[in-house]
Design a protein around this motif. Structure first.
Motif, PDB file in Angstrom:
ATOM      1  N   HIS A  71       3.656  11.633   0.393  1.00 58.28           N
ATOM      2  CA  HIS A  71       3.437  11.422  -1.039  1.00 58.28           C
ATOM      3  C   HIS A  71       1.947  11.259  -1.316  1.00 58.28           C
ATOM      4  CE1 HIS A  71       3.650   6.694  -1.160  1.00 58.28           C
ATOM      5  NE2 HIS A  71       2.407   7.092  -1.238  1.00 58.28           N
ATOM      6  N   GLU A  72       1.605  11.429  -2.595  1.00 56.41           N
ATOM      7  CA  GLU A  72       0.268  11.109  -3.075  1.00 56.41           C
ATOM      8  C   GLU A  72       0.430  10.369  -4.392  1.00 56.41           C
ATOM      9  OE1 GLU A  72      -0.868  15.245  -2.982  1.00 56.41           O
ATOM     10  OE2 GLU A  72      -1.086  15.296  -5.170  1.00 56.41           O
ATOM     11  N   VAL A  73      -0.344   9.309  -4.555  1.00 56.85           N
ATOM     12  CA  VAL A  73      -0.261   8.476  -5.756  1.00 56.85           C
ATOM     13  C   VAL A  73      -1.668   8.311  -6.324  1.00 56.85           C
ATOM     14  CG1 VAL A  73       0.264   6.174  -6.660  1.00 56.85           C
ATOM     15  CG2 VAL A  73       1.808   7.247  -5.006  1.00 56.85           C
ATOM     16  N   THR A  74      -1.786   8.508  -7.621  1.00 55.54           N
ATOM     17  CA  THR A  74      -3.068   8.398  -8.314  1.00 55.54           C
ATOM     18  C   THR A  74      -2.944   7.445  -9.489  1.00 55.54           C
ATOM     19  OG1 THR A  74      -3.623  10.692  -7.761  1.00 55.54           O
ATOM     20  CG2 THR A  74      -4.842   9.688  -9.584  1.00 55.54           C
ATOM     21  N   VAL A  75      -3.943   6.612  -9.684  1.00 48.01           N
ATOM     22  CA  VAL A  75      -4.050   5.773 -10.883  1.00 48.01           C
ATOM     23  C   VAL A  75      -5.377   6.144 -11.540  1.00 48.01           C
ATOM     24  CG1 VAL A  75      -4.107   3.445 -11.822  1.00 48.01           C
ATOM     25  CG2 VAL A  75      -2.728   3.935  -9.778  1.00 48.01           C
ATOM     26  N   ALA A 127       5.431   0.982   5.137  1.00 51.76           N
ATOM     27  CA  ALA A 127       6.754   0.470   5.536  1.00 51.76           C
ATOM     28  C   ALA A 127       6.995  -0.942   5.018  1.00 51.76           C
ATOM     29  CB  ALA A 127       6.939   0.538   7.054  1.00 51.76           C
ATOM     30  N   TYR A 128       6.452  -1.245   3.845  1.00 46.53           N
ATOM     31  CA  TYR A 128       6.771  -2.508   3.158  1.00 46.53           C
ATOM     32  C   TYR A 128       6.519  -2.304   1.671  1.00 46.53           C
ATOM     33  CZ  TYR A 128       1.655  -3.269   3.169  1.00 46.53           C
ATOM     34  OH  TYR A 128       0.299  -3.149   2.991  1.00 46.53           O
ATOM     35  N   TRP A 129       7.238  -3.065   0.843  1.00 46.48           N
ATOM     36  CA  TRP A 129       7.030  -2.974  -0.599  1.00 46.48           C
ATOM     37  C   TRP A 129       5.626  -3.473  -0.925  1.00 46.48           C
ATOM     38  CZ3 TRP A 129      10.368   0.246  -1.843  1.00 46.48           C
ATOM     39  CH2 TRP A 129      11.718   0.160  -1.496  1.00 46.48           C
ATOM     40  N   GLY A 130       4.872  -2.670  -1.579  1.00 51.42           N
ATOM     41  CA  GLY A 130       3.489  -3.008  -1.900  1.00 51.42           C
ATOM     42  C   GLY A 130       2.489  -2.210  -1.102  1.00 51.42           C
ATOM     43  N   GLY A 131       2.956  -1.467  -0.093  1.00 50.91           N
ATOM     44  CA  GLY A 131       2.030  -0.688   0.715  1.00 50.91           C
ATOM     45  C   GLY A 131       1.316   0.386  -0.080  1.00 50.91           C
ATOM     46  N   MET A 132       2.019   0.953  -1.070  1.00 52.00           N
ATOM     47  CA  MET A 132       1.421   1.983  -1.920  1.00 52.00           C
ATOM     48  C   MET A 132       0.167   1.444  -2.607  1.00 52.00           C
ATOM     49  SD  MET A 132       3.463   4.120  -4.857  1.00 52.00           S
ATOM     50  CE  MET A 132       4.165   2.614  -5.561  1.00 52.00           C
ATOM     51  N   ARG A 133       0.260   0.270  -3.177  1.00 52.84           N
ATOM     52  CA  ARG A 133      -0.889  -0.347  -3.841  1.00 52.84           C
ATOM     53  C   ARG A 133      -1.969  -0.710  -2.821  1.00 52.84           C
ATOM     54  NH1 ARG A 133      -1.765  -3.182  -8.773  1.00 52.84           N
ATOM     55  NH2 ARG A 133       0.399  -2.711  -9.345  1.00 52.84           N
ATOM     56  N   ASP A 134      -1.564  -1.245  -1.681  1.00 55.45           N
ATOM     57  CA  ASP A 134      -2.542  -1.684  -0.685  1.00 55.45           C
ATOM     58  C   ASP A 134      -3.336  -0.522  -0.098  1.00 55.45           C
ATOM     59  OD1 ASP A 134      -1.805  -4.295  -1.055  1.00 55.45           O
ATOM     60  OD2 ASP A 134      -0.592  -4.442   0.773  1.00 55.45           O
ATOM     61  N   ASP A 155     -11.476   6.113  -4.804  1.00 56.63           N
ATOM     62  CA  ASP A 155     -10.793   4.821  -4.659  1.00 56.63           C
ATOM     63  C   ASP A 155      -9.548   4.721  -5.533  1.00 56.63           C
ATOM     64  OD1 ASP A 155     -12.047   4.657  -7.127  1.00 56.63           O
ATOM     65  OD2 ASP A 155     -12.993   2.704  -6.768  1.00 56.63           O
ATOM     66  N   ARG A 156      -9.185   5.823  -6.222  1.00 61.16           N
ATOM     67  CA  ARG A 156      -8.063   5.773  -7.165  1.00 61.16           C
ATOM     68  C   ARG A 156      -6.878   6.657  -6.753  1.00 61.16           C
ATOM     69  NH1 ARG A 156      -8.018   3.766 -12.223  1.00 61.16           N
ATOM     70  NH2 ARG A 156      -9.775   2.443 -12.822  1.00 61.16           N
ATOM     71  N   PHE A 157      -6.871   7.185  -5.558  1.00 64.83           N
ATOM     72  CA  PHE A 157      -5.687   7.910  -5.097  1.00 64.83           C
ATOM     73  C   PHE A 157      -5.462   7.608  -3.620  1.00 64.83           C
ATOM     74  CE2 PHE A 157      -9.002  10.861  -3.872  1.00 64.83           C
ATOM     75  CZ  PHE A 157      -8.515  11.495  -2.732  1.00 64.83           C
ATOM     76  N   GLU A 158      -4.203   7.722  -3.212  1.00 68.54           N
ATOM     77  CA  GLU A 158      -3.848   7.481  -1.822  1.00 68.54           C
ATOM     78  C   GLU A 158      -2.787   8.478  -1.394  1.00 68.54           C
ATOM     79  OE1 GLU A 158      -0.831   6.155  -0.429  1.00 68.54           O
ATOM     80  OE2 GLU A 158       0.245   5.845  -2.297  1.00 68.54           O
ATOM     81  N   THR A 159      -2.645   8.658  -0.086  1.00 63.85           N
ATOM     82  CA  THR A 159      -1.658   9.570   0.476  1.00 63.85           C
ATOM     83  C   THR A 159      -0.897   8.865   1.589  1.00 63.85           C
ATOM     84  OG1 THR A 159      -3.205  10.441   2.118  1.00 63.85           O
ATOM     85  CG2 THR A 159      -3.114  11.581  -0.008  1.00 63.85           C
ATOM     86  N   LEU A 160       0.237   9.447   1.981  1.00 68.24           N
ATOM     87  CA  LEU A 160       1.002   8.933   3.116  1.00 68.24           C
ATOM     88  C   LEU A 160       1.805  10.077   3.713  1.00 68.24           C
ATOM     89  CD1 LEU A 160       1.645   6.265   4.648  1.00 68.24           C
ATOM     90  CD2 LEU A 160       3.736   6.140   3.278  1.00 68.24           C
ATOM     91  N   PHE A 161       1.804  10.195   5.050  1.00 68.12           N
ATOM     92  CA  PHE A 161       2.494  11.275   5.741  1.00 68.12           C
ATOM     93  C   PHE A 161       3.287  10.717   6.918  1.00 68.12           C
ATOM     94  CE2 PHE A 161      -0.909  13.277   3.468  1.00 68.12           C
ATOM     95  CZ  PHE A 161      -0.394  14.513   3.085  1.00 68.12           C
ATOM     96  N   LEU A 181      -3.121   5.421 -16.143  1.00 64.58           N
ATOM     97  CA  LEU A 181      -1.900   6.208 -16.005  1.00 64.58           C
ATOM     98  C   LEU A 181      -1.679   6.484 -14.517  1.00 64.58           C
ATOM     99  CD1 LEU A 181       0.233   8.027 -17.631  1.00 64.58           C
ATOM    100  CD2 LEU A 181      -1.345   9.898 -17.112  1.00 64.58           C
ATOM    101  N   CYS A 182      -0.414   6.542 -14.099  1.00 69.81           N
ATOM    102  CA  CYS A 182      -0.085   6.735 -12.691  1.00 69.81           C
ATOM    103  C   CYS A 182       0.686   8.041 -12.498  1.00 69.81           C
ATOM    104  CB  CYS A 182       0.744   5.553 -12.187  1.00 69.81           C
ATOM    105  SG  CYS A 182       1.237   5.677 -10.451  1.00 69.81           S
ATOM    106  N   LEU A 183       0.317   8.812 -11.497  1.00 67.29           N
ATOM    107  CA  LEU A 183       1.039  10.023 -11.117  1.00 67.29           C
ATOM    108  C   LEU A 183       1.442   9.916  -9.656  1.00 67.29           C
ATOM    109  CD1 LEU A 183       1.993  13.007 -11.477  1.00 67.29           C
ATOM    110  CD2 LEU A 183      -0.309  13.692 -10.751  1.00 67.29           C
ATOM    111  N   ILE A 184       2.703  10.235  -9.366  1.00 71.37           N
ATOM    112  CA  ILE A 184       3.152  10.325  -7.982  1.00 71.37           C
ATOM    113  C   ILE A 184       3.704  11.714  -7.721  1.00 71.37           C
ATOM    114  CG2 ILE A 184       5.410   9.327  -8.590  1.00 71.37           C
ATOM    115  CD1 ILE A 184       5.523   8.252  -5.666  1.00 71.37           C
ATOM    116  N   ARG A 185       3.329  12.280  -6.596  1.00 72.13           N
ATOM    117  CA  ARG A 185       3.960  13.490  -6.051  1.00 72.13           C
ATOM    118  C   ARG A 185       4.534  13.075  -4.702  1.00 72.13           C
ATOM    119  NH1 ARG A 185       1.609  19.632  -4.680  1.00 72.13           N
ATOM    120  NH2 ARG A 185       3.180  20.064  -3.073  1.00 72.13           N
ATOM    121  N   SER A 186       5.850  13.099  -4.581  1.00 72.41           N
ATOM    122  CA  SER A 186       6.521  12.617  -3.374  1.00 72.41           C
ATOM    123  C   SER A 186       7.432  13.717  -2.846  1.00 72.41           C
ATOM    124  CB  SER A 186       7.338  11.359  -3.695  1.00 72.41           C
ATOM    125  OG  SER A 186       7.991  10.860  -2.546  1.00 72.41           O
TER     126      SER A 186
END
Length: 345
Positions: free
Chosen positions: A317-321, A168-175, A139-145, A208-213
């Motif tokens: 991208h992949e984002v982890t908190v 495709a909206y600001w806040g989608g990464m968190r959602d 529940d602490r990482f997400e991806t988008l392609f 801590l947050c890590l992004i690989r984009s």
């Protein structure tokens, strides 16, 4: 469309999404789907560094060979890749990145092969080694392609799903983060360094947050390739350079703009930014409002608007908190601004 959050991680929301339930994104995107029994993944960054303006130390090639061989051993990663960058201190960093969907297999592999990586096994003047590992819960990482290309942590997934709503909206990464249903993921504490001779450990803080984009322009040709390399990539590089050299202004601890290479070290038409951030909120603020990212977003929208559905550029991208317990940072003979060492400096 389906939700980015898999059914088995959905729960009653205590925190609202940034869009209404009937929101329809303007173009399709997908996320990596994992088997329900995968409750945690491992992202292991095993790096070496040396001055970019001098010959590589003798042990550099041996170290790369050893990590490649170790990744092929029992309990090795289900997917791995390698990338390089020259950092803000003028050091070439070559990072071999492994992904696991089984923390127990990783623990067995690390005890056999990874534990000695940054502990002095390749002790030579001018050669630094580091290990940066996250083990986030599902529940602490997400991806988008943007396409069907598999990269990064998706390499240990069951594949990509159907088009999703939360993008495709600001806040989608968190959602897209399952934990966002109930938790704001605010940071707490500050990183600290424990030094013993040439060996250093970073004691991290919460969330801590890590992004690989990343970008893959392998399939582009003609005008599309020219537009990407001449109009989009320079703007992206400017933003990555800002984060590398001045990122602390926006709570980015460290940023690397990586060029992907194959196992033999040959450059590929792929790159990614890898950024360590104090928090997801700090990353969001930069993305939504900082001039460097506004410029990146504008260049990308112009590119996609011009190319339309025929665009061959692949984005992900992949984002982890991560909690403090899910983080591990170890450095040997590295310069003081390497990765998370700079965060605690």
């Amino acid at each position: 469309m389906e939700s980015a959050i898999p059914t088995h991680l959905q729960c009653p929301r205590l925190r609202h999404r940034r869009v209404p339930d009937d929101y329809v994104p303007p173009y399709p995107a997908t996320v990596a789907r994992y088997r329900a029994e995968v409750t945690r993944v491992v992202m292991g960054y095993f790096g070496i560094q040396h001055r970019a303006d001098a010959p590589a130390p003798a042990l550099a090639a041996r170290a790369l060979h050893c990590i490649t061989k170790a990744f092929a051993a029992a309990n090795g990663p289900g997917h791995w890749d390698r990338a390089q960058c020259v950092d803000q201190a003028g050091y070439l960093n070559t990072i071999t990145i492994g992904y696991w969907d089984n923390p127990a297999a990783y623990a067995a592999w690390f005890a056999e092969h990874g534990e000695r990586w940054a502990s002095g096994a390749f002790n030579e003047p001018g050669l630094g080694l580091f290990t940066e590992v996250l083990q986030p819960a599902a529940d602490r990482f997400e991806t988008l392609f943007s396409s069907d290309g598999i990269e990064g942590v998706a390499g240990v997934s069951a594949g990509l799903g159907e088009p999703i709503q939360e993008h495709a909206y600001w806040g989608g990464m968190r959602d897209r983060l399952a934990l966002s249903q109930t938790d704001g993921m605010s940071p707490a504490g500050a990183p600290k360094v424990v030094t013993e001779g040439l060996h250093q450990r970073v004691l991290p803080h919460e969330n801590l947050c890590l992004i690989r984009s990343g970008q893959d322009w392998t399939g582009t040709q003609g005008d599309e390739r020219r537009m990407y390399t001449e109009e989009v990539e320079p703007v992206l590089r400017t933003g990555m350079d800002f984060l590398q050299h001045q990122g602390r202004q926006v709570d980015c601890y460290a940023n690397r703009y990586m060029s992907v290479v194959d196992a033999a070290g040959k450059p590929m038409d792929k790159s990614f930014g890898m950024g360590w951030w104090r928090s997801l909120a700090a990353l969001e603020r930069w993305a939504e409002s900082h001039p460097t990212h506004v410029a990146i977003f504008g260049a990308a929208m112009k590119y996609l608007g011009t190319m339309g559905p025929a665009a061959q550029l692949k984005l992900y991208h992949e984002v982890t908190v991560a909690t403090a317990a899910e983080q591990y940072f170890e450095y040997f003979n590295c310069h003081p601004r390497t990765g998370m060492l700079g965060a605690a400096g």
